[in-house]
Design a protein around this motif. Structure first.
Motif, mmCIF file in Angstrom:
data_model
loop_
_atom_site.group_PDB
_atom_site.id
_atom_site.type_symbol
_atom_site.label_atom_id
_atom_site.label_comp_id
_atom_site.label_asym_id
_atom_site.label_seq_id
_atom_site.Cartn_x
_atom_site.Cartn_y
_atom_site.Cartn_z
ATOM 1 N N THR A 98 -3.875 7.327 2.187
ATOM 2 C CA THR A 98 -3.881 5.925 2.610
ATOM 3 C C THR A 98 -3.449 5.747 4.065
ATOM 4 O O THR A 98 -3.327 4.618 4.532
ATOM 5 C CB THR A 98 -2.935 5.099 1.715
ATOM 6 O OG1 THR A 98 -1.597 5.607 1.839
ATOM 7 C CG2 THR A 98 -3.361 5.161 0.259
ATOM 8 N N LYS A 154 -5.967 3.812 6.243
ATOM 9 C CA LYS A 154 -6.015 2.417 5.812
ATOM 10 C C LYS A 154 -4.797 1.653 6.317
ATOM 11 O O LYS A 154 -4.928 0.520 6.815
ATOM 12 C CB LYS A 154 -6.084 2.357 4.282
ATOM 13 C CG LYS A 154 -6.036 0.943 3.716
ATOM 14 C CD LYS A 154 -6.044 0.975 2.192
ATOM 15 C CE LYS A 154 -5.938 -0.433 1.610
ATOM 16 N NZ LYS A 154 -5.935 -0.405 0.125
ATOM 17 N N ARG A 155 -3.624 2.264 6.209
ATOM 18 C CA ARG A 155 -2.400 1.602 6.645
ATOM 19 C C ARG A 155 -2.367 1.425 8.156
ATOM 20 O O ARG A 155 -1.865 0.430 8.669
ATOM 21 C CB ARG A 155 -1.176 2.384 6.155
ATOM 22 C CG ARG A 155 -1.094 2.424 4.632
ATOM 23 C CD ARG A 155 0.059 3.264 4.125
ATOM 24 N NE ARG A 155 1.313 2.517 4.233
ATOM 25 C CZ ARG A 155 2.349 2.904 4.953
ATOM 26 N NH1 ARG A 155 2.289 4.042 5.639
ATOM 27 N NH2 ARG A 155 3.445 2.191 4.991
ATOM 28 N N THR A 162 0.853 -1.194 0.000
ATOM 29 C CA THR A 162 0.000 0.000 0.000
ATOM 30 C C THR A 162 0.886 1.241 0.000
ATOM 31 O O THR A 162 1.712 1.403 0.902
ATOM 32 C CB THR A 162 -0.916 0.028 1.234
ATOM 33 O OG1 THR A 162 -1.723 -1.159 1.258
ATOM 34 C CG2 THR A 162 -1.830 1.244 1.200
#
Length: 233
Positions: A80, A83-84, A74
Motif C-alpha cells: 500500500t 497508494k499512501r 489505510t
C-alpha cells in the motif's frame, strides 16, 4: 592562525553518527516525502491563485480531511506504500489550494510577504529540526503534554474571542501559536522512530504549513499597520 582561512567541514556538520542506520534510512524517506509535499503544496497554491478553480476554502478543507482519514485507515505495508504516497500528495495539493485565499490577501497587501514568510519558516523549521536531531538524550519528548495543554488553551481563548472580538487576544493567540508550532517541530522530529515514514511526514508537513501560515499572518498585520501609518502621515 587566521580563523577566516579555515574551511567549514560540512560533512562533519551533517554527520549524525549517534543515530542508528535504520533511523537514518527512515529519516531519508521522511524528508524525501516532505520535499515532495513542498512541491505539491506549492503547485496547489499556484493553481488556486492563477485559476481560482476552487473558490471556497471549506470545500478543499473537507476533501483534504477526507484524504487524511483515508490515509489513516489505510494499513501500512509495502503493497500500500504507493497508494499512501498518492493520498499524501493529494492531501498536500488540497492544502496548497486551501492556502490560496490567504496568499491572495497577502499579495494584495504586499507581495514581499510571501517570500519573507517562506524564508523565515524554512530557517526556523531547519534550525529546530537540526537541534532535535543533534540531541542525543531525546530531551524534548516532555513537551508533548505542555504543547497539547497550550493548544487547548488557545482553542478555548479563540472560542471566547468570537464573543469578545478582542484584537489583542487575536494577536496573542497568533504569537502563542507560532511558539507552540516551533515546539511541535521539536517534538515531532524527536518521534522519528515511533511512526511509519509517511505519517511522520504528515506531522512535519502540517507543522511547516501551520508555521508558514502563522508567520505570514504576522507579517501581513505588520505590513497593514505600516501602510496605515504611512497614510496617516
Amino acid at each position: 592562525m587566521n580563523i577566516f582561512d579555515q574551511k567549514i567541514n560540512f560533512d562533519a556538520l551533517l554527520k549524525f553518527s549517534h543515530i542508528t542506520p535504520l533511523t537514518q534510512q527512515h529519516l531519508k524517506k521522511v524528508y524525501a516525502s516532505f520535499a515532495l509535499c513542498m512541491f505539491v503544496v506549492a503547485a496547489g497554491a499556484y493553481v488556486h491563485v492563477v485559476t481560482h478553480f476552487i473558490r471556497t476554502a471549506l470545500l478543499s478543507a473537507l476533501v483534504s480531511l477526507g484524504l487524511m482519514i483515508w490515509l489513516m485507515t489505510t494499513p501500512h505495508s509495502h503493497e500500500t506504500e504507493q497508494k499512501r504516497l498518492g493520498l499524501l500528495a493529494g492531501f498536500a495539493f488540497l492544502t496548497g489550494v486551501g492556502l490560496g485565499p490567504a496568499l491572495e490577501l497577502c499579495i494584495a497587501i504586499n507581495p514581499s510577504i510571501l517570500p519573507n514568510a517562506f524564508m523565515g519558516t524554512a530557517i526556523i523549521f531547519t534550525c529546530f529540526s537540526l537541534s532535535t536531531l543533534y540531541d542525543r538524550c531525546r530531551s524534548y519528548l516532555f513537551l508533548g503534554g505542555i504543547l497539547m495543554s497550550a493548544m487547548s488553551l488557545m482553542f478555548l481563548s479563540s472560542l471566547g474571542n468570537l464573543f469578545f472580538g478582542s484584537i489583542w487576544l487575536f494577536q496573542e493567540n497568533l504569537y502563542m501559536g507560532l511558539a507552540v508550532i516551533c515546539g511541535f517541530v521539536l517534538f515531532d522530529t524527536q518521534l522519528i522512530i515511533e511512526k511509519d515514514y509517511i505519517w511522520h511526514c504528515v506531522d512535519l508537513f502540517l507543522d511547516f504549513v501551520t508555521l508558514f501560515r502563522k508567520l505570514m499572518m504576522i507579517l501581513k498585520d505588520k505590513k497593514k499597520e505600516m501602510n496605515w501609518t504611512s497614510k496617516l502621515k
